[in-house]
Design a protein around this motif. Sequence first.
Motif, short mmCIF file in Angstrom:
data_model
loop_
_atom_site.label_atom_id
_atom_site.label_comp_id
_atom_site.label_asym_id
_atom_site.label_seq_id
_atom_site.Cartn_x
_atom_site.Cartn_y
_atom_site.Cartn_z
N ASN A 83 -1.19 -11.61 2.36
CA ASN A 83 -2.51 -11.13 2.76
C ASN A 83 -2.44 -10.52 4.14
OD1 ASN A 83 -3.69 -13.79 0.89
ND2 ASN A 83 -4.28 -11.69 0.49
N ILE A 120 -16.82 -3.55 -5.08
CA ILE A 120 -16.86 -2.90 -3.76
C ILE A 120 -17.46 -1.49 -3.87
CG2 ILE A 120 -15.50 -2.25 -1.72
CD1 ILE A 120 -15.36 -5.24 -2.32
N GLU A 135 -8.48 -1.17 -0.05
CA GLU A 135 -7.16 -1.78 0.18
C GLU A 135 -7.32 -3.27 0.42
OE1 GLU A 135 -5.20 0.28 3.36
OE2 GLU A 135 -4.41 1.81 2.02
N ALA A 136 -8.34 -3.64 1.20
CA ALA A 136 -8.57 -5.05 1.50
C ALA A 136 -8.83 -5.82 0.21
CB ALA A 136 -9.73 -5.20 2.46
N ALA A 137 -9.64 -5.25 -0.69
CA ALA A 137 -9.95 -5.93 -1.96
C ALA A 137 -8.68 -6.09 -2.78
CB ALA A 137 -10.98 -5.13 -2.73
N SER A 138 -7.86 -5.02 -2.81
CA SER A 138 -6.62 -5.07 -3.56
C SER A 138 -5.69 -6.12 -2.96
CB SER A 138 -5.97 -3.69 -3.53
OG SER A 138 -4.71 -3.72 -4.12
N ASP A 139 -5.66 -6.17 -1.65
CA ASP A 139 -4.83 -7.13 -0.93
C ASP A 139 -5.22 -8.57 -1.26
OD1 ASP A 139 -2.82 -7.53 1.29
OD2 ASP A 139 -4.52 -8.63 2.13
N LEU A 140 -6.52 -8.77 -1.52
CA LEU A 140 -7.02 -10.12 -1.80
C LEU A 140 -6.95 -10.45 -3.29
CD1 LEU A 140 -10.02 -10.02 0.65
CD2 LEU A 140 -8.06 -11.54 0.82
N GLY A 141 -6.26 -9.60 -4.05
CA GLY A 141 -5.99 -9.95 -5.44
C GLY A 141 -6.91 -9.31 -6.47
N ALA A 142 -7.76 -8.36 -6.05
CA ALA A 142 -8.65 -7.72 -7.01
C ALA A 142 -7.94 -6.54 -7.66
CB ALA A 142 -9.92 -7.25 -6.32
N ARG A 143 -7.99 -6.51 -9.01
CA ARG A 143 -7.42 -5.38 -9.73
C ARG A 143 -8.31 -4.16 -9.53
NH1 ARG A 143 -3.56 -6.47 -13.26
NH2 ARG A 143 -2.78 -8.59 -13.03
N PRO A 144 -7.79 -2.94 -9.81
CA PRO A 144 -8.56 -1.73 -9.53
C PRO A 144 -9.98 -1.73 -10.12
CG PRO A 144 -6.31 -1.16 -10.05
CD PRO A 144 -6.41 -2.64 -10.25
N PHE A 200 -6.70 -6.64 8.62
CA PHE A 200 -6.69 -5.21 8.95
C PHE A 200 -7.12 -4.97 10.40
CE2 PHE A 200 -6.75 -5.43 4.43
CZ PHE A 200 -6.07 -4.30 4.00
N ASN A 212 -15.52 3.70 3.40
CA ASN A 212 -14.32 3.31 4.12
C ASN A 212 -13.27 2.83 3.11
OD1 ASN A 212 -12.40 2.14 5.71
ND2 ASN A 212 -13.75 0.64 6.65
N PHE A 239 -16.11 -6.76 4.04
CA PHE A 239 -17.01 -6.11 3.09
C PHE A 239 -18.44 -6.16 3.65
CE2 PHE A 239 -13.65 -8.07 0.27
CZ PHE A 239 -12.88 -6.91 0.25
N PHE A 246 -13.93 -14.12 -1.48
CA PHE A 246 -13.59 -12.99 -2.37
C PHE A 246 -12.24 -13.17 -3.07
CE2 PHE A 246 -11.92 -8.84 -3.47
CZ PHE A 246 -13.02 -8.20 -4.03
N PHE A 276 0.82 -1.22 0.00
CA PHE A 276 0.00 0.00 0.00
C PHE A 276 0.85 1.26 0.00
CE2 PHE A 276 -2.90 -2.92 2.52
CZ PHE A 276 -3.52 -3.38 1.37
N ARG A 334 -11.12 -14.35 -7.19
CA ARG A 334 -10.24 -13.55 -8.06
C ARG A 334 -9.18 -14.41 -8.72
NH1 ARG A 334 -13.70 -11.13 -6.32
NH2 ARG A 334 -14.49 -11.75 -8.31
N THR A 351 -10.37 1.68 3.50
CA THR A 351 -9.65 0.45 3.86
C THR A 351 -10.24 -0.74 3.12
OG1 THR A 351 -9.57 1.44 6.04
CG2 THR A 351 -8.67 -0.74 5.84
N LEU A 352 -11.55 -0.68 2.83
CA LEU A 352 -12.19 -1.78 2.11
C LEU A 352 -11.57 -1.96 0.73
CD1 LEU A 352 -15.93 -1.15 3.02
CD2 LEU A 352 -14.37 -2.82 4.01
N TYR A 370 -2.23 -6.40 -5.34
CA TYR A 370 -3.03 -7.52 -5.83
C TYR A 370 -2.20 -8.61 -6.50
CZ TYR A 370 -2.96 -4.35 -9.88
OH TYR A 370 -2.59 -3.49 -10.87
#
Lengths: 373, 307
Positions: free
Chosen positions: A92, B221, B205-214, A95, B200, A101, A112, A66, A116, B202-203, A87
């Motif tokens: 992982n 989300i 960031e969490a999605a990105s962290d879990l492998g989701a592209r922008p 937080f 929020n 979500f 989720f 980040f 992906r 952070t959500l 990504y």
Amino acid sequence: MQPSGFAQENGMNDASYLRIHRLSKEFDSVAAVDDVTVDIRKGEIFALLGSSGCGKSTLLRMLAGFETPTSGSINLGGVEISAMPPYERPINMMFQSYALFPHMTVWENIAFGLKRQKLDKRKVADQVEQMLALVQLKPYAKRKPHQLSGGQQQRVALARSLALEPRLLLLDEPLGALDRKLREQTQFELKNIIKKVGVTCVMVTHDQEEAMTMADRIAIMSSGAIKQVGTPQEIYETPNCRFVADFIGNVNLFQGTLVEDQPDHCVIETPHGKLYVGHGISGALGMTLCAALRPENIVLQREAPADRRHNCVQGKIKESAYFGASSGYRVILDSGLQLQVTIPSTERHSDMLERGASVFAVWRDTSLMVLTQ
Amino acid sequence: MMKRIENFWHSPALRKGWGKRSVIGIPYIFLILFFSLPFLIVFKLSISDTEGIRFKDLFDYIDGVAILRVRVSNYLFLMTDSLYVYTYWYSIKLAALNTVICLIVGYPFAYFMARAPATWRPTLLMLVTLPFWTSYLLRVYAWKGLLDDNGVINNFLIWAHVIDSPIKMMYTSFSMMVGLVYTYLPFMILPLYSTLVKMNLTLLEAASDLGARPLTTFWLITVPLSKAGIIAGSMLVFIPSLGEYVIPELLGGPETQMIGRTLWNEFFSNNDWTMASAVAVSMVVLILIPLAVFNKYQADSGAAKGT
């Protein structure tokens, strides 16, 4: 399940599975993380411990992707990852506020990341079921996050971050959002799950008890730099500097000069008397140094000991407090120094020292920790 | 006895009750006086029989027989006459199209406003609301100067030798659509902005962290979590543009038949008040349907959050 670059990591040196080398991060030319180098072993829980603003969160966010480092490198399992977007990293994070979500059920939250990866539905479902079983939340799969308690949300967050079988798990203040009683119980649960899965884990916390309970090794951070890395025992019993000694637990510090240095002992001259240390430090005579003494290593007694030459100071009880398992005292020495003393209740023999009582504080020569910086 | 009555009127519970009731009562009274009552009058007109220019009474009492006279011919005509059916259908289509365009144009607007540095946001918000400082009528009329055959755009294109003769833009569905989108865009942007700015981050960031592209993160989300804003904005655009009169009248071509225009014609050209009233009542009913859907959604999401 992971990007192909990470396929061959067998034969990698397990002692430096994650290598952080000369990593720095500046915000508006102020260094939040300042030239940090540390190696993290495969399968260990590594805690970054420090007060707020010490740079531990920035370091963690750089591991997650980040924040982009200003300079330095992050190497995970032999692959340089500092330029990868989050990504693409096989990392992982759980937080601090869980970041579940809100519009998805527990099941969908855990699935989720798996979805992906373009896995087939059966595989996703299997993995989610396995994760739900791991954190014991099977009956809650259909619930939304806001229908769960704080502890349950924390377990969903953990399951979600473990579902992708990451190479590295990051925990940001993992228990910070829980109340005290639940936190103590969850510490062990969390540690057991992480150890069961066997994932390498870096956690950030400001709570030293949390760090000491959960971590195999702890790095003490202050103003962007790591002060000391070691096991909880090493950090507590052999701190390498005044900051660490003072940061972890309570400590009494004596400033003095080295007047005698032998292989088996040394003597430090302080304004409060001579301190007799049970090991040599191979330092130069006359150098200024600091001796640290934990409050629980001091014994208070009303009568003077037979040998009063070393490690015995006289003072008066200034304050006392009863904590249940132990009692705390503040002893004001004749030299004016205030000494913190903790006496376990089992050794007190129901003899509570009253305020104003004249006492002798004594300790063993092995209890003193000599700090040169 | 007197004493007791005095106590009764001065009891704190009652006074508190009265205070509350009068505060709630003001909007109720306002709505009854200025919405319900006029609406009932219009409704009565729409089902009244006429005798020349005089409206007949709804109720008659002749020789012990009570007669309720309801004229339904206007409504039957509305539902069967192809022109009216076409007008309603056209209005709904146009309002829906306007809503979709406003959403597509407004979402990026709202998104970048919400993600702009916090110090810029008040300025950006003011820029969105700035058009409200001048009259709506003037702003719509000003488009004429831009889109006309010898308006600014055509003159510029001819001057730049892009075209030889002016493009016909004024008095077409294009000019009307431009006017509608321009006018209603802020009503889409503002609710979208208010949901996006509260999101929020952070959500994400969490999605990105879990492998989701922008882009995936945006669809899975950001969009679902701004649903309340999308629905509120769509209602605020759809409902008033359904009954829009001024924009089709000023910018639209002769082929644009919207309800508002038909209503005007019935009242003032044909002087058929009963028919015009029936048109108006049907329009309110037409608007009530999306509104009810909206309210139901709001109630559902409110219940889900446990508020």
